[in-house]
Each structure stands twice: as structure tokens, then as C-alpha cells.
Write a protein that holds these residues in place. Structure first.
Motif, PDB file in Angstrom:
ATOM      1  N   GLU A   1       7.980  35.684  34.978  1.00 20.22           N
ATOM      2  CA  GLU A   1       6.637  35.676  34.395  1.00 20.22           C
ATOM      3  C   GLU A   1       6.091  37.079  34.142  1.00 20.22           C
ATOM      4  O   GLU A   1       5.432  37.327  33.141  1.00 20.22           O
ATOM      5  N   TYR A   2       6.319  37.994  35.075  1.00 11.98           N
ATOM      6  CA  TYR A   2       5.661  39.302  35.043  1.00 11.98           C
ATOM      7  C   TYR A   2       6.525  40.431  34.519  1.00 11.98           C
ATOM      8  O   TYR A   2       6.061  41.557  34.394  1.00 11.98           O
ATOM      9  N   GLY A   3       7.777  40.141  34.233  1.00 11.49           N
ATOM     10  CA  GLY A   3       8.657  41.177  33.712  1.00 11.49           C
ATOM     11  C   GLY A   3       9.161  42.110  34.797  1.00 11.49           C
ATOM     12  O   GLY A   3       9.361  41.713  35.942  1.00 11.49           O
TER      13      GLY A   3
ATOM     14  N   THR B   1      12.255  52.814  45.004  1.00 15.05           N
ATOM     15  CA  THR B   1      11.544  52.715  43.727  1.00 15.05           C
ATOM     16  C   THR B   1      12.265  51.805  42.729  1.00 15.05           C
ATOM     17  O   THR B   1      11.868  51.744  41.560  1.00 15.05           O
ATOM     18  N   ALA B   2      13.273  51.096  43.193  1.00 15.41           N
ATOM     19  CA  ALA B   2      14.051  50.211  42.312  1.00 15.41           C
ATOM     20  C   ALA B   2      13.170  49.089  41.752  1.00 15.41           C
ATOM     21  O   ALA B   2      12.082  48.805  42.260  1.00 15.41           O
ATOM     22  N   ALA B   3      13.671  48.457  40.708  1.00 15.52           N
ATOM     23  CA  ALA B   3      12.931  47.372  40.051  1.00 15.52           C
ATOM     24  C   ALA B   3      13.816  46.147  39.889  1.00 15.52           C
ATOM     25  O   ALA B   3      15.040  46.235  39.864  1.00 15.52           O
TER      26      ALA B   3
ATOM     27  N   ALA C   1      12.966  35.533  42.041  1.00 10.38           N
ATOM     28  CA  ALA C   1      12.452  34.183  41.841  1.00 10.38           C
ATOM     29  C   ALA C   1      10.944  34.095  42.069  1.00 10.38           C
ATOM     30  O   ALA C   1      10.418  34.691  42.996  1.00 10.38           O
ATOM     31  N   PRO C   2      10.284  33.323  41.214  1.00  9.07           N
ATOM     32  CA  PRO C   2       8.866  33.048  41.466  1.00  9.07           C
ATOM     33  C   PRO C   2       8.739  32.001  42.580  1.00  9.07           C
ATOM     34  O   PRO C   2       9.718  31.353  42.938  1.00  9.07           O
ATOM     35  N   TRP C   3       7.537  31.864  43.112  1.00  5.20           N
ATOM     36  CA  TRP C   3       7.273  30.798  44.075  1.00  5.20           C
ATOM     37  C   TRP C   3       5.919  30.194  43.756  1.00  5.20           C
ATOM     38  O   TRP C   3       4.997  30.893  43.369  1.00  5.20           O
TER      39      TRP C   3
END
Length: 117
Positions: free
Chosen positions: A83-85, A76-78, A31-33
Motif C-alpha cells: 500500500e505505502y510503497g 537504513t535499508a528499505a 506484509a500488511p496487517w
């Protein structure tokens, strides 16, 4: 200056959560903040700087301990940010180091100005 400290604490809360979310649920959405809303919304000007600094210090220590105990694959997980992918944990850590240095410089500059008065 308390607003800068509180912003660093907010960032630590967000970073810690994002790292936990990605490490436990690789590939998940993070989530973005809206940091511009947190300062007034959480009334940071009224915060006690000592309390904020103690909370930041404790959370940072816990986040670092968490990162150290992750397996190499989890470290190293993603996850996916709206917004930033795709964001990997090392990217988050790198960004946060730069973020901290920027705000530490702000604090240093403010203290220098205050001591000159």
C-alpha cells in the motif's frame, strides 16, 4: 484498556518482523496487517493486561537491541509495502514512536477518567 495494550503488542510484533525482514532481506516485500481484524480475532478483551504488558516490554527491548546492532547500511535499508510503497527502517521507527505516543495518551486519558469516578 487491555485492548490498547494488546494493540501495542500486535504493533510491536508487526514492527519487529518488518525490521527483521528489511534488515535481513533489503528490498523485500513487507506484509500488511489488518489491525481491525486482530482485536476481535485474537480476543484481546480477554487478555491479561500484565501478560500483554510483559510481552510488549520484552519484544520492544529486543527490537531496540536489534536496531542498535545493525550495521549503518542495514539500519537504513528499505522494503516494499503493497500500500505505502518503499519504506525505510527509520520511517518505520518514526511512525511507531508517533503510534506509541498516541496510544499512551489514550491510556493516560482513560486512567484519568477512571480515577475521577
Amino acid at each position: 484498556m487491555v485492548e490498547i495494550l494488546a494493540h501495542l503488542l500486535d504493533g510491536e510484533v508487526a514492527l519487529g518482523f518488518r525490521i527483521r525482514k528489511i534488515a535481513a532481506e533489503p528490498g523485500s516485500v513487507i506484509a500488511p496487517w489488518d489491525q481491525e481484524k486482530w482485536t476481535p480475532g485474537l480476543r484481546h478483551r480477554r487478555a491479561d493486561p500484565r501478560t500483554v504488558l510483559a510481552a510488549f516490554t520484552a519484544l520492544r527491548a529486543d527490537t531496540l537491541a536489534l536496531v542498535r546492532r545493525l550495521t549503518p547500511a542495514r539500519r537504513t535499508a528499505a522494503g516494499r509495502h503493497p500500500e505505502y510503497g518503499r519504506l525505510h527502517i527509520p520511517q518505520l521507527l518514526h511512525h511507531w514512536a508517533e503510534h506509541d505516543l498516541l496510544h499512551l495518551e489514550q491510556i493516560h486519558s482513560t486512567l484519568k477518567q477512571l480515577s475521577a469516578r
